[in-house]
Design an enzyme around this catalytic site. Structure first.
Site, PDB file in Angstrom:
ATOM      1  N   HIS A   1       0.853  -1.195   0.000  1.00  0.00           N
ATOM      2  CA  HIS A   1       0.000   0.000   0.000  1.00  0.00           C
ATOM      3  C   HIS A   1       0.881   1.233   0.000  1.00  0.00           C
ATOM      4  O   HIS A   1       1.968   1.223   0.585  1.00  0.00           O
ATOM      5  CB  HIS A   1      -0.914   0.007   1.236  1.00  0.00           C
ATOM      6  CG  HIS A   1      -2.085   0.916   1.078  1.00  0.00           C
ATOM      7  ND1 HIS A   1      -2.023   2.252   1.374  1.00  0.00           N
ATOM      8  CD2 HIS A   1      -3.329   0.671   0.619  1.00  0.00           C
ATOM      9  CE1 HIS A   1      -3.197   2.796   1.120  1.00  0.00           C
ATOM     10  NE2 HIS A   1      -4.015   1.873   0.654  1.00  0.00           N
TER      11      HIS A   1
ATOM     12  N   GLU B   1      -7.867  -5.250  -0.440  1.00  0.00           N
ATOM     13  CA  GLU B   1      -8.375  -5.990  -1.591  1.00  0.00           C
ATOM     14  C   GLU B   1      -8.307  -7.502  -1.410  1.00  0.00           C
ATOM     15  O   GLU B   1      -9.060  -8.240  -2.028  1.00  0.00           O
ATOM     16  CB  GLU B   1      -7.594  -5.591  -2.851  1.00  0.00           C
ATOM     17  CG  GLU B   1      -7.645  -4.114  -3.187  1.00  0.00           C
ATOM     18  CD  GLU B   1      -8.991  -3.656  -3.704  1.00  0.00           C
ATOM     19  OE1 GLU B   1     -10.020  -4.008  -3.106  1.00  0.00           O
ATOM     20  OE2 GLU B   1      -9.001  -2.931  -4.704  1.00  0.00           O
TER      21      GLU B   1
HETATM   22  N1  ACO Z   1       4.035  -7.410  -4.564  1.00  0.00           N
HETATM   23  C1  ACO Z   1       5.376  -7.401  -4.732  1.00  0.00           C
HETATM   24  N2  ACO Z   1       6.130  -6.296  -4.573  1.00  0.00           N
HETATM   25  C2  ACO Z   1       5.515  -5.167  -4.235  1.00  0.00           C
HETATM   26  C3  ACO Z   1       4.135  -5.103  -4.046  1.00  0.00           C
HETATM   27  C4  ACO Z   1       3.385  -6.283  -4.210  1.00  0.00           C
HETATM   28  N3  ACO Z   1       2.050  -6.304  -4.036  1.00  0.00           N
HETATM   29  N4  ACO Z   1       3.794  -3.840  -3.717  1.00  0.00           N
HETATM   30  C5  ACO Z   1       4.926  -3.131  -3.721  1.00  0.00           C
HETATM   31  N5  ACO Z   1       5.982  -3.933  -4.021  1.00  0.00           N
HETATM   32  C6  ACO Z   1       7.381  -3.581  -4.089  1.00  0.00           C
HETATM   33  C7  ACO Z   1       7.746  -2.964  -5.427  1.00  0.00           C
HETATM   34  O1  ACO Z   1       8.116  -3.952  -6.353  1.00  0.00           O
HETATM   35  C8  ACO Z   1       8.915  -2.082  -5.028  1.00  0.00           C
HETATM   36  O2  ACO Z   1      10.039  -2.899  -4.852  1.00  0.00           O
HETATM   37  P1  ACO Z   1      11.519  -2.346  -5.219  1.00  0.00           P
HETATM   38  O3  ACO Z   1      11.778  -1.229  -4.237  1.00  0.00           O
HETATM   39  O4  ACO Z   1      12.389  -3.537  -5.025  1.00  0.00           O
HETATM   40  O5  ACO Z   1      11.448  -1.860  -6.643  1.00  0.00           O
HETATM   41  C9  ACO Z   1       8.519  -1.582  -3.629  1.00  0.00           C
HETATM   42  O6  ACO Z   1       7.618  -2.566  -3.113  1.00  0.00           O
HETATM   43  C10 ACO Z   1       7.823  -0.239  -3.646  1.00  0.00           C
HETATM   44  O7  ACO Z   1       6.851  -0.246  -4.680  1.00  0.00           O
HETATM   45  P2  ACO Z   1       6.100   1.071  -5.151  1.00  0.00           P
HETATM   46  O8  ACO Z   1       5.405   0.787  -6.442  1.00  0.00           O
HETATM   47  O9  ACO Z   1       7.024   2.231  -5.077  1.00  0.00           O
HETATM   48  O10 ACO Z   1       5.070   1.243  -3.976  1.00  0.00           O
HETATM   49  P3  ACO Z   1       3.737   2.053  -4.008  1.00  0.00           P
HETATM   50  O11 ACO Z   1       3.536   2.596  -2.666  1.00  0.00           O
HETATM   51  O12 ACO Z   1       3.693   3.027  -5.131  1.00  0.00           O
HETATM   52  O13 ACO Z   1       2.708   0.895  -4.333  1.00  0.00           O
HETATM   53  C11 ACO Z   1       0.716  -0.306  -4.605  1.00  0.00           C
HETATM   54  C12 ACO Z   1       1.457   0.742  -3.766  1.00  0.00           C
HETATM   55  C13 ACO Z   1       0.545   0.236  -6.016  1.00  0.00           C
HETATM   56  C14 ACO Z   1      -0.651  -0.555  -3.997  1.00  0.00           C
HETATM   57  C15 ACO Z   1       1.555  -1.614  -4.625  1.00  0.00           C
HETATM   58  O14 ACO Z   1       1.775  -2.073  -3.318  1.00  0.00           O
HETATM   59  C16 ACO Z   1       0.922  -2.707  -5.488  1.00  0.00           C
HETATM   60  O15 ACO Z   1       1.115  -2.713  -6.690  1.00  0.00           O
HETATM   61  N6  ACO Z   1       0.175  -3.664  -4.852  1.00  0.00           N
HETATM   62  C17 ACO Z   1      -0.497  -4.710  -5.611  1.00  0.00           C
HETATM   63  C18 ACO Z   1      -1.811  -4.203  -6.188  1.00  0.00           C
HETATM   64  C19 ACO Z   1      -2.864  -3.997  -5.128  1.00  0.00           C
HETATM   65  O16 ACO Z   1      -3.036  -4.823  -4.220  1.00  0.00           O
HETATM   66  N7  ACO Z   1      -3.597  -2.879  -5.259  1.00  0.00           N
HETATM   67  C20 ACO Z   1      -4.669  -2.506  -4.329  1.00  0.00           C
HETATM   68  C21 ACO Z   1      -4.161  -1.440  -3.389  1.00  0.00           C
HETATM   69  S1  ACO Z   1      -5.372  -1.028  -2.170  1.00  0.00           S
HETATM   70  C22 ACO Z   1      -6.413   0.080  -2.978  1.00  0.00           C
HETATM   71  O17 ACO Z   1      -6.034   0.850  -3.803  1.00  0.00           O
HETATM   72  C23 ACO Z   1      -7.847   0.047  -2.631  1.00  0.00           C
END
Ligand code: ACO
Length: 367
Positions: free
Chosen positions: A257, A312
């Site tokens: 998140h 989610e």
């Molecule tokens: N699985 C694996 N790795 C992840 C995940 C995940 N679900 N989420 C973040 N990471 C990792 C990224 O790969 C990144 O790794 P790195 O530093 O080695 O490159 C690091 O964590 C940071 O990622 P960002 O994209 O910068 O984090 P951000 O805060 O922008 O992402 C997000 C938040 C988009 C929700 C992300 O966690 C994600 O894609 N989750 C999966 C999709 C999901 O569940 N979405 C629903 C969110 S809840 C809602 O909106 C109602």
């Protein structure tokens, strides 16, 4: 006289994803990502979801709209469902390839907003009608007219399935709709506020917010969560499946998140709902085992980033357990969140200030 530029406002370095940028003042909700606390207008989410019906939670959020009783807001929602049903014939004659989500946007675009109902009620009351009707149309079934004597969650399930739901299914849906009512300045709410800041109609702001919600990084995740659970199939496959997905640099849907650095409190509110319905759905236990395996793998593979379960994951499991098809997950999210969008737009419009940030130009210079 030209205003002198303010150097503090002239930074050329964009902040990726606007992370940490404070772009609004609100009394609607607060997300404390360090401690995993979500407050909706002074109440923790745990003190609303599962304890009050959807309409009461909306009344709590919309204090400015002045509904002085639960029955008053329930009646207005019921009236809004009936008005919306007048538009359903348009959905029946629309191109078959439109998704349920697009049907809802189409219905909303055509919704008449003139009359005594506040626009926010007309919009939020209409979405469950469009969702249920669209689902039935896409399955070759006749849409079912709303029943104004019922609450939103019960009527939504009845309009979907053609039979009155059991109390536990209706309670679970109420719990879900309250859980996702509002959540700070997330991508779709920010979109709604930007559109609202132009003094555009509330309807246009909700349509735009729906667009933002549809992506898999925001509200589009629960369908893929269920796909993941199905693909894993058995608890003993979880470790390998997850490790391979992470090695391919895939994201695990339902985890991580932008704000929470600990568990999303909404995940536990929904998980508690599963216990209450006493579901015998075999996916529930499988999901819990997958969650444990995913959290361990994320800690191993991404030790630099605290990644935990988000809303989610248990949205998918709870909605599936009450028999809701995965194609309806994002449409349902929009149905509950629309109340939050409307509240934010109305709040934004009170300030009257257009949201208009700047960009850092890195394109070619003119000759
Ligand atoms: N699985 C694996 N790795 C992840 C995940 C995940 N679900 N989420 C973040 N990471 C990792 C990224 O790969 C990144 O790794 P790195 O530093 O080695 O490159 C690091 O964590 C940071 O990622 P960002 O994209 O910068 O984090 P951000 O805060 O922008 O992402 C997000 C938040 C988009 C929700 C992300 O966690 C994600 O894609 N989750 C999966 C999709 C999901 O569940 N979405 C629903 C969110 S809840 C809602 O909106 C109602």
């Amino acid at each position: 006289m030209t205003e002198a530029p303010n150097p503090a406002k002239m930074s050329q370095d964009p902040i990726a994803g606007l992370e940490g940028v404070v772009a609004a003042t609100t009394c609607l909700s607060n997300v404390d990502g360090q401690n995993g606390v979500l407050v909706i207008r002074g109440k923790k989410i745990e003190d609303l979801a599962g304890l009050v019906p959807f309409e009461e939670a909306v009344r709590h959020l919309w204090q400015d709209l002045g509904f002085n009783s639960l029955s008053a807001i329930k009646n207005s929602f019921a009236e809004a469902r009936q008005v919306a049903f007048g538009v359903v014939s348009l959905l029946e004659s629309s191109p078959a390839e439109l998704s349920i989500y697009e049907h809802m946007q189409l219905g909303l675009a055509a919704l008449p907003l003139k009359g005594d109902l506040p626009e926010a009620i007309a919009i939020c009351g209409a979405l469950p009608v469009f969702l249920a009707a669209s689902h039935r149309i896409s399955n070759g079934l006749q849409p079912i007219a709303p029943d104004p004597s019922l609450d939103t969650a019960t009527d939504l399930l009845r309009m979907l399935n053609g039979t009155l739901p059991g109390a536990s299914e209706a309670d679970a849906l109420n719990r879900y709709l309250v859980t996702i009512l509002d959540h700070g300045l997330n991508a779709s709410t920010f979109t709604a506020r930007v559109i609202g800041s132009t003094q555009a109609d509330l309807k246009q702001a909700v349509l735009g917010a729906m667009g933002a919600l549809s992506g898999p990084l925001h509200g589009g995740a629960p369908g893929p969560v269920l796909d993941m659970i199905d693909a894993i199939g058995r608890p003993e496959n979880a470790d390998d499946w997850i490790t391979e997905a992470l090695a391919r640099k895939e994201r695990l849907m339902g985890f991580g998140h932008r704000i929470y650095r600990t568990r999303d409190p909404r995940a536990d509110v929904l998980k508690a709902g599963l216990k209450l319905i006493g579901s015998s759905n075999p996916k529930v236990q499988l999901a819990e085992e997958i969650e444990t395996a995913a959290l361990a793998a994320l800690r191993r593979v991404k030790p630099h980033r605290p990644l935990d379960t988000n809303v989610e994951f248990y949205t998918a499991v709870l909605l599936d357990a009450i028999g809701i098809d995965r194609s309806l997950f994002t449409p349902l999210f929009a149905t509950g969140r629309a109340a939050g969008w409307c509240a934010h737009v109305l709040e934004q419009q009170k300030t009257g200030k257009l949201i208009r940030p700047s960009s850092h130009y890195v394109g070619p210079k003119p000759e």
